[in-house]
Motif scaffolding. Structure first.
Motif, PDB file in Angstrom:
ATOM      1  N   HIS A 140      10.974   2.861   1.674  1.00 47.08           N
ATOM      2  CA  HIS A 140      10.403   4.212   1.765  1.00 47.08           C
ATOM      3  C   HIS A 140      11.169   5.089   2.752  1.00 47.08           C
ATOM      4  CE1 HIS A 140       6.940   4.473  -0.811  1.00 47.08           C
ATOM      5  NE2 HIS A 140       6.395   3.362  -0.334  1.00 47.08           N
TER       6      HIS A 140
ATOM      7  N   GLU B 107       4.171   3.069   5.350  1.00 47.69           N
ATOM      8  CA  GLU B 107       5.418   3.587   5.909  1.00 47.69           C
ATOM      9  C   GLU B 107       5.218   4.947   6.563  1.00 47.69           C
ATOM     10  OE1 GLU B 107       4.497   3.960   2.904  1.00 47.69           O
ATOM     11  OE2 GLU B 107       5.294   5.779   2.014  1.00 47.69           O
TER      12      GLU B 107
ATOM     13  N   GLU C  43       6.832   5.556  -4.857  1.00 51.97           N
ATOM     14  CA  GLU C  43       6.318   4.178  -4.931  1.00 51.97           C
ATOM     15  C   GLU C  43       7.128   3.341  -5.917  1.00 51.97           C
ATOM     16  OE1 GLU C  43       4.650   3.031  -2.779  1.00 51.97           O
ATOM     17  OE2 GLU C  43       3.639   4.764  -1.904  1.00 51.97           O
TER      18      GLU C  43
ATOM     19  N   SER D 216       0.813  -1.208   0.000  1.00 51.07           N
ATOM     20  CA  SER D 216       0.000   0.000   0.000  1.00 51.07           C
ATOM     21  C   SER D 216       0.843   1.252   0.000  1.00 51.07           C
ATOM     22  CB  SER D 216      -0.905   0.002   1.208  1.00 51.07           C
ATOM     23  OG  SER D 216      -1.621   1.199   1.223  1.00 51.07           O
ATOM     24  N   LYS D 217       0.134   2.315  -0.103  1.00 52.66           N
ATOM     25  CA  LYS D 217       0.765   3.621  -0.190  1.00 52.66           C
ATOM     26  C   LYS D 217       1.035   4.171   1.196  1.00 52.66           C
ATOM     27  CE  LYS D 217      -3.228   3.263  -2.710  1.00 52.66           C
ATOM     28  NZ  LYS D 217      -2.885   1.893  -2.531  1.00 52.66           N
TER      29      LYS D 217
ATOM     30  N   HIS E 265       9.587  -3.300   0.987  1.00 52.64           N
ATOM     31  CA  HIS E 265       9.048  -2.132   0.269  1.00 52.64           C
ATOM     32  C   HIS E 265       8.897  -0.954   1.233  1.00 52.64           C
ATOM     33  CE1 HIS E 265       6.098  -0.007  -2.475  1.00 52.64           C
ATOM     34  NE2 HIS E 265       5.738   0.493  -1.298  1.00 52.64           N
ATOM     35  N   GLU E 266       8.300  -1.224   2.378  1.00 51.78           N
ATOM     36  CA  GLU E 266       8.087  -0.138   3.338  1.00 51.78           C
ATOM     37  C   GLU E 266       9.417   0.386   3.876  1.00 51.78           C
ATOM     38  OE1 GLU E 266       5.266   0.878   3.059  1.00 51.78           O
ATOM     39  OE2 GLU E 266       4.108  -0.874   2.474  1.00 51.78           O
TER      40      GLU E 266
ATOM     41  N   TYR F   3       2.307   1.046  -9.186  1.00 52.15           N
ATOM     42  CA  TYR F   3       3.008  -0.059  -8.512  1.00 52.15           C
ATOM     43  C   TYR F   3       3.440  -1.147  -9.483  1.00 52.15           C
ATOM     44  CZ  TYR F   3       1.448   1.788  -3.998  1.00 52.15           C
ATOM     45  OH  TYR F   3       1.222   2.587  -2.908  1.00 52.15           O
TER      46      TYR F   3
HETATM   47 ZN   LIG Z   1       4.777   2.255  -0.913  1.00 57.19          ZN
END
Ligand SMILES: [Zn+2]
Length: 777
Positions: free
Chosen positions: A427, A380, A446, A24-25, A423-424, A509
């Motif tokens: 960030h 994040e 992203e 997720s974002k 991924h997080e 993504y």
């Molecule tokens: Zn992300």
């Protein structure tokens, strides 16, 4: 033994639908459509003008103790990197938070020492409480701002929208001056229903999002919520709005799309958290001091873009120190086996990214389990990343005995957890350190976080596994979306310019990350490594422009035209199929579940539903009923599906190859029973519908079928599914729903699913306004 097709279908749908949104974002919410970077360059302070309010900078009080958040090696250079003479020049948040972790309620006082680092003289300051976008329908917004004082005098605050507070200043504040705002506020983290974070429930919510039109923003993904014994406080305090330097105004537009809410300016933070009794708190920054009571901890840090707090009475903590940084993992009761693994992944990611990009700057990095929903796998924040509790469980918790053998803990699910964590963590570099405008250009942080994750898999496990992880966790987003018949398009768009979460996931993504792979291929590994390091050096603590990477790569290799052309190709044009190829559903299924006996069974079952094309068509129809593309009539897709299934039923009930639902046997139906979460779901559906059966033959028949299932008899899917859909439409047309979206299937489907999975409360979470939505018998 008779096959059990439905469980596999629902599982497959759930997983397929979960995958695209698993990463997720940051800061999900609804952004303003336009805006510039919030981090302005430091203007020359105008200390000569006569001012009634405001003090010259820097004067925010000592930040010395907050420096504990920074690695010693980073401290000497950081002020220059930011563009200030002294870290004290940054605005300073001093927050005193009293939190009840059992109720999820809190009271807080915030002292914001605001430094006007814009180039404009300001007559107002705009504060945002983005979490007020995430409340439940029919309930008060989560956070109430009780009062604001400016320079010690009460201010007449305007509140033009749920998240926006305009604070007039008693006298104009020239650039370079400071003023102190004091806010008193309280709140309650929206409480999730039992089981809401389960895999099955989340799968259903993803299906719902296909019905839900192009809005997105599903309950803020639970970043401000309470569930699984965890209170998650993100977007919970009044934060300075973005200031659009080019337009010389504060961002006072209410969120209206998907994706991030904004890019916070760098600020210093001190946050005292007090709780009754024993609890564990995970947060941005580092622990500075402890008070006398069991849980009274003051956290703080310098040059952070945000501050998030999570607390739980059952968090188990494991930690490991790597160089100057301590990495901690927090998981609640029942998920302990996952703690060591996510810690291990985070540590490995830290090491890979430091080598690939440049140093992590903070002395602490936390990975905390959080009650994320809406398909979010992780989110994040500065110094802390969250991972959905949904991912830290075995599939049997959701699917019970309906799960095909050997699928309790799928390798792909483990890979997904790892991918989400790294991924997080990425960030922390791309967003935390190197800022970017995640509202206007979300592809930037992203895309880099996605590609960084692929680099992690490559460095840790080798290129072959990295390619597979990329196929499943990156490219799949794009392929699923294309398979649904949705069009490719430009990647570099503001969050509000995407038609919905599927398109956002597919392009931001799924496709965009491959730009970095293309650059690497064009300039070679060695040059690519140099560009990554230089990009970090040049933009740390700043805000990078969208084409900064391509420009820098061009500059360092003397191939600017070629690299800017690559940038245009990947972010402004649409060559996805050409560059990424296409895939059919069979290939995607194989990608997701691999070559196993279960995959064979699943394929066989799908043949009974009209083959893979049939399932793709079904997904297209579901999406067509108001999904990401929008435009199509709400009920059309559903009506077509209904017609198809009824035709099948008319052809002879159980048409050849059409599946049967198995009965429950004598096992009894409860959450701990062999049906996992599905048990109560059947039970509740029956209980919910029973009172309506007398007036509606369709519903009576559906109840009868559910009864038969619960008695242990087999039931024809061909008969059950149309009845279920028919019932949804009956509920919709007979009982009606208020609000602007009445007439599409979404509200009733949502309600029913909530009733089914959540135990019957009609509370309706929403980031969107549909007043009084609810069943009215
Ligand atoms: Zn992300």
């Amino acid at each position: 033994m008779r096959s059990r097709p439905v469980r596999r279908l629902s599982w497959c749908l759930a997983l397929l639908l979960l995958l695209p949104a698993a990463c997720s974002k940051s800061r999900p919410g609804q952004p303003a459509a336009r805006g510039g970077p919030a981090l302005t360059g430091a203007p020359v302070a105008d200390l000569d003008g006569a001012v009634d309010a405001g003090r010259p900078a820097p004067a925010s009080g000592p930040v010395d103790d907050l420096l504990a958040s920074l690695r010693p090696g980073v401290r000497p250079g950081i002020a220059r990197a930011i563009g200030v003479a002294d870290l004290g020049e940054l605005s300073f948040y001093d927050i005193d938070l009293r939190l009840d972790p059992d109720a999820g309620t809190f009271e807080a006082r915030e002292r914001l020492d605001f430094h006007n680092r814009t180039a404009d003289t300001l007559d107002r300051v705009v504060l945002r409480v983005y979490g007020n976008e995430f409340g439940r329908e029919g309930e008060a917004p989560p956070v109430t701002l009780q009062s604001v004082a400016v320079a010690g005098a009460a201010a007449a605050v305007e509140h033009p929208g749920p998240t926006t507070y305009v604070v007039p200043l008693p006298a104009p504040l020239p650039p370079g001056r400071r003023v102190v705002l004091e806010a008193v506020f309280s709140g309650a983290a929206p409480r999730q229903e039992p089981g809401q974070t389960g895999m099955l429930r989340q799968g259903l919510e993803m299906i719902r999002s296909l019905f839900g039109g192009g809005g997105g923003g599903i309950e803020g993904y639970g970043i401000l919520s309470m569930g699984d014994g965890i209170v998650s406080l993100a977007a919970w305090y009044p934060v300075l709005a973005r200031y659009f330097a080019d337009e010389r105004r504060w961002d006072d537009e209410e969120p209206a799309g998907i994706g991030d809410v904004g890019t916070e300016d760098l600020a210093n933070y001190r946050v005292r958290v007090r709780l009754p009794g024993q609890a564990t708190v995970a947060s941005s920054g580092v622990e500075l001091t402890r008070g006398a009571t069991p849980t009274d901890v003051t956290f703080g840090g310098v040059a952070l873009r945000d501050f998030t707090v999570l607390a739980s009475r059952t968090y188990a903590v494991v930690e490991r120190t790597v160089g100057e940084t301590t990495v901690r993992a927090y998981v609640p009761q029942g998920r302990e086996p996952f703690a060591a693994r996510i810690l291990d992944d985070a540590v490995a990611a830290l090491e890979v990214y430091e080598r690939r990009f440049g140093p992590y700057t903070l002395t602490e990095l936390d990975v905390a389990a959080a009650p994320l929903i809406g398909g979010a796998g992780g989110v994040e924040f500065p110094g802390i990343v969250t991972v959905a509790t949904m991912l830290l469980q075995d599939l049997s918790e959701s699917f019970g005995a309906w799960l095909p053998p050997g699928m309790n803990r799928l390798p792909i699910l483990d890979e997904m957890v790892e991918f989400v964590v790294v991924h997080e963590v990425a960030h922390q570099w791309w967003n935390g350190l190197v800022g970017s405008d995640s509202v206007r250009h979300p592809f930037l942080d992203e895309g880099m976080a996605q590609y960084s994750s692929v680099l992690y898999f490559e460095d840790r496990y080798g290129p072959e596994r990295a390619a597979r992880a990329a196929d499943r966790n990156v490219k799949l987003n794009y392929h699923v979306y294309r398979l649904l018949g949705s069009p490719d398009g430009p990647v570099d768009r503001a969050t509000g310019d995407f038609s919905g979460p599927l398109e956002y996931a597919a392009l931001v993504y799924g496709k965009g990350p491959y730009f970095w792979a293309a650059v690497r291929k064009a300039i070679g590994d060695e040059a690519f490594d140099r560009v990554l390091h230089a990009y970090y050096e040049r933009h740390a603590y700043r805000v990078a422009e969208p084409d900064a990477f391509a420009r820098l790569a061009g500059e360092l290799t003397g191939r600017t035209d070629e690299l800017l052309a690559l940038h245009r190709r990947w972010f402004h044009e649409a060559h996805g199929d050409e560059d990424l190829g296409t895939a059919d559903l069979g290939q995607l299924l194989q990608l997701v579940i691999g070559d196993s006996a279960a995959a064979g069974q699943l394929t066989g079952m799908l043949q009974g539903l009209g083959g893979l094309d049939g399932l793709a068509g079904l997904l297209r129809m579901l999406q067509g009923s108001g999904g990401a593309d929008g435009g199509s009539d709400g009920d059309q897709g559903l009506a077509a599906l209904l017609q198809m299934l009824q035709a099948g039923a008319a052809d002879g009930g159980a048409a050849p190859g059409m599946p049967l639902l198995p009965g429950a046997g004598d096992a009894g139906i409860d959450a701990d029973g062999p049906f996992g979460e599905l048990g109560p779901l059947f039970e509740m559906t029956r209980a919910l519908l029973q009172p309506l059966a007398a007036d509606h033959p369709d519903i009576a028949r559906l109840v009868e079928l559910l009864d038969r299932m619960l008695r242990g008899e087999d039931v024809s899917l061909v008969e059950l599914l149309p009845l279920l859909l028919q019932t949804l439409q009956t509920l919709q047309s007979t009982y009606g729903l208020d609000g602007p979206d009445a007439g599409v299937v979404d509200p009733s489907l949502l309600l029913l699913m909530q009733q089914m999975a959540g135990g019957g409360t009609a509370a309706r979470p929403s980031g969107r306004t549909r007043p009084d939505a609810g069943l009215r018998p």
